[in-house]
Design an enzyme around this catalytic site. Structure first.
Site, short mmCIF file in Angstrom:
data_model
loop_
_atom_site.label_atom_id
_atom_site.label_comp_id
_atom_site.label_asym_id
_atom_site.label_seq_id
_atom_site.Cartn_x
_atom_site.Cartn_y
_atom_site.Cartn_z
N ALA A 50 30.36 38.07 -17.89
CA ALA A 50 30.03 38.44 -16.51
C ALA A 50 29.18 37.38 -15.82
O ALA A 50 29.25 37.22 -14.60
CB ALA A 50 29.31 39.79 -16.49
N THR A 51 28.36 36.65 -16.58
CA THR A 51 27.56 35.60 -15.96
C THR A 51 28.45 34.55 -15.32
O THR A 51 28.25 34.17 -14.15
CB THR A 51 26.62 34.94 -16.99
OG1 THR A 51 25.66 35.90 -17.43
CG2 THR A 51 25.89 33.75 -16.39
N ASN B 50 21.42 47.54 -14.43
CA ASN B 50 21.29 47.39 -15.87
C ASN B 50 19.98 47.92 -16.44
O ASN B 50 19.88 48.21 -17.63
CB ASN B 50 21.46 45.93 -16.27
CG ASN B 50 20.59 45.00 -15.44
OD1 ASN B 50 20.78 44.90 -14.23
ND2 ASN B 50 19.66 44.30 -16.07
N GLN C 215 27.83 46.80 -16.19
CA GLN C 215 27.23 47.99 -16.78
C GLN C 215 27.99 49.27 -16.44
O GLN C 215 27.60 50.35 -16.87
CB GLN C 215 25.77 48.12 -16.33
CG GLN C 215 24.84 47.09 -16.91
CD GLN C 215 24.56 47.29 -18.39
OE1 GLN C 215 24.93 48.30 -18.98
NE2 GLN C 215 23.91 46.32 -19.00
N SER D 109 32.31 42.33 -18.38
CA SER D 109 31.86 41.68 -19.60
C SER D 109 32.27 42.54 -20.79
O SER D 109 31.91 43.72 -20.87
CB SER D 109 30.34 41.50 -19.59
OG SER D 109 29.90 40.79 -20.71
N ALA D 110 32.99 41.94 -21.74
CA ALA D 110 33.55 42.71 -22.85
C ALA D 110 32.49 43.32 -23.74
O ALA D 110 32.65 44.44 -24.24
CB ALA D 110 34.47 41.82 -23.69
N HIS D 111 31.37 42.62 -23.95
CA HIS D 111 30.40 43.11 -24.94
C HIS D 111 29.59 44.30 -24.44
O HIS D 111 28.80 44.87 -25.19
CB HIS D 111 29.48 41.98 -25.41
CG HIS D 111 28.36 41.62 -24.48
ND1 HIS D 111 27.07 42.07 -24.66
CD2 HIS D 111 28.34 40.85 -23.38
CE1 HIS D 111 26.30 41.58 -23.71
NE2 HIS D 111 27.05 40.84 -22.92
N THR E 145 41.03 26.09 -22.45
CA THR E 145 41.90 26.76 -23.43
C THR E 145 41.41 28.18 -23.67
O THR E 145 40.23 28.41 -23.92
CB THR E 145 41.89 25.99 -24.76
OG1 THR E 145 42.37 24.66 -24.53
CG2 THR E 145 42.76 26.68 -25.80
N CYS F 170 18.01 39.68 -20.76
CA CYS F 170 17.88 38.31 -20.25
C CYS F 170 16.44 37.98 -19.87
O CYS F 170 16.09 36.82 -19.71
CB CYS F 170 18.78 38.12 -19.04
SG CYS F 170 20.53 38.29 -19.43
#
Length: 386
Positions: free
Chosen positions: A75-76, A158, A186, A206-208, A246, A331
């Site tokens: 996401a960043t 968040n 979020q 964001s996947a995580h 890639t 963060c």
């Protein structure tokens, strides 16, 4: 030795086991390891096929077209690409000026690019939220200037978990031709995120944050002539000229699989997690000088932000060794200064520093919540006697 109870799901989630297993199949020679841009042999074709399957899974999570999903490293990067990419396109057709609006409680991945854009000659307004952590349409509209071209406001905060009514915010932007970007890191997998219903032009994922791997995300870019994003990473013209590099096949498969699971389990997960969150609050709400930060009604199910009165926040966090929690965004965890999010909603330095964020997720159990309540009550009682 017993591990602490993990209540920091807003910082990151563990990869779902079934997702991790699928990712592992894309790492070695026996699996689908090839470069998906290698179109001259079967290895590349197979990699491209599963990458596009993953793209479709992410698109389905937010009801987008597959051609509207641009892979990023998280996401960043997606936020940077959205803000800087739109600003660069705007500057190409305007000799000077340009006004951007963000909320004062955005993630640093939006606030820092906004500050950088100021150094490039753009003007930025940082909207203050209400005490509930929510931005209103009236407040947004009052901030418009003649050359406002972009608004970036998150769907779910968040630290507080507060939910913005993004559709209403978009609705005041559209008649003026102002583009709208939304950081939904979020929100995805926790509440419904439907780009068609929201009407946004750009949206970051964001996947995580929903049980996928770290290091991969996506930017939704609405397919429309007025939404033009200038690439910020050059070198090959991948992702329809918006993001070269890639593709990390195993990461994308992880995000796609996690997105599919999140979509399938959204109702079940959100109800169970909200019930656990409510139980945690009920178990500590009657402690002396304890207050809940943000909106209790317009809040995502997994986040509970609590101020613990006059107790020193650093001492409280250190004393709760059996709980893995945070005092705010991961963060900013190295900083001992009070959370800028909590300050923005009106908390004093003292109360902001005495606040903790508990975030609950898919693998949290009832027993863990009961343990957390007992541990919190015991530690706070000791600190109040000290």
């Amino acid at each position: 030795m017993r591990k602490p109870v993990y209540l920091d799901y807003a910082a990151t989630t563990p990869v779902a086991p079934e997702v991790a297993a699928r990712m592992a199949q894309c790492l070695t020679f026996d699996g689908t390891f090839a470069n998906s841009a290698s179109r001259s042999h079967v290895y590349g074709w197979q990699a491209e096929e599963i990458v596009e399957e993953a793209r479709a899974q992410v698109a389905s999570l937010i009801d987008a077209d597959t051609r509207e999903i641009v892979w990023t490293s998280g996401a960043t990067e997606a936020n940077n690409l959205a803000l800087k990419g739109i600003a660069e396109t705007y500057r190409a057709t305007h000799t000077q000026g340009g006004h951007i609006i963000v909320s004062a409680i955005e993630h640093k991945a939006v606030l820092d690019p906004a500050t950088w854009l100021e150094s490039q000659g753009f003007r930025v307004t940082r909207l203050q939220p209400g005490s509930d952590g929510i931005i209103t349409a009236a407040g947004l509209e009052a901030a418009f200037q003649d050359d406002t071209f972009l608004v970036s406001i998150m769907l779910v905060n968040n630290e507080l978990g507060s939910i913005n009514d993004v559709k209403c915010l978009v609705d005041v932007c559209k008649p003026r031709g102002i583009l709208f970007h939304c950081d939904a890191a979020q929100a995805a997998g926790k509440i419904e995120v439907n780009v068609k219903k929201l009407g946004v032009d750009l949206l970051s994922l964001s996947a995580h944050k929903f049980y996928g791997p770290k290091g991969v995300g996506a930017l939704y870019v609405r397919r429309a002539g007025e939404v033009k994003v200038a690439a910020q990473i050059h070198g090959g013209g991948h992702e329809r000229m918006m993001r070269s590099g890639t593709l990390a096949t195993h990461q994308l498969i992880g995000m796609g699989g996690a997105a599919e699971l999140a979509r399938e389990q959204l109702s079940e997960d959100s109800l169970r997690i909200a019930t656990l969150r409510d139980r945690l609050w009920e178990g500590i709400a009657n402690l002396p000088n304890v207050t809940r930060n943000g909106s209790p009604s317009c809040c995502v199910g997994g986040i509970l932000n609590v101020a613990f009165g006059n107790i020193d926040g650093e001492m409280l966090l250190l004393s709760l060794r059996d709980l893995a929690i945070s005092s705010g965004s991961a963060c900013n965890s190295a900083s001992m200064s009070p959370s800028y999010v909590l300050k923005a909603i009106g908390l004093s330095d003292e109360h902001a520093q005495a606040s903790l964020r508990f975030s609950i997720g898919r693998y949290t159990t009832v027993d863990e919540i009961e343990f957390a309540i007992e541990h919190l009550r015991s530690v706070i009682a000791k600190l109040n006697k000290a």
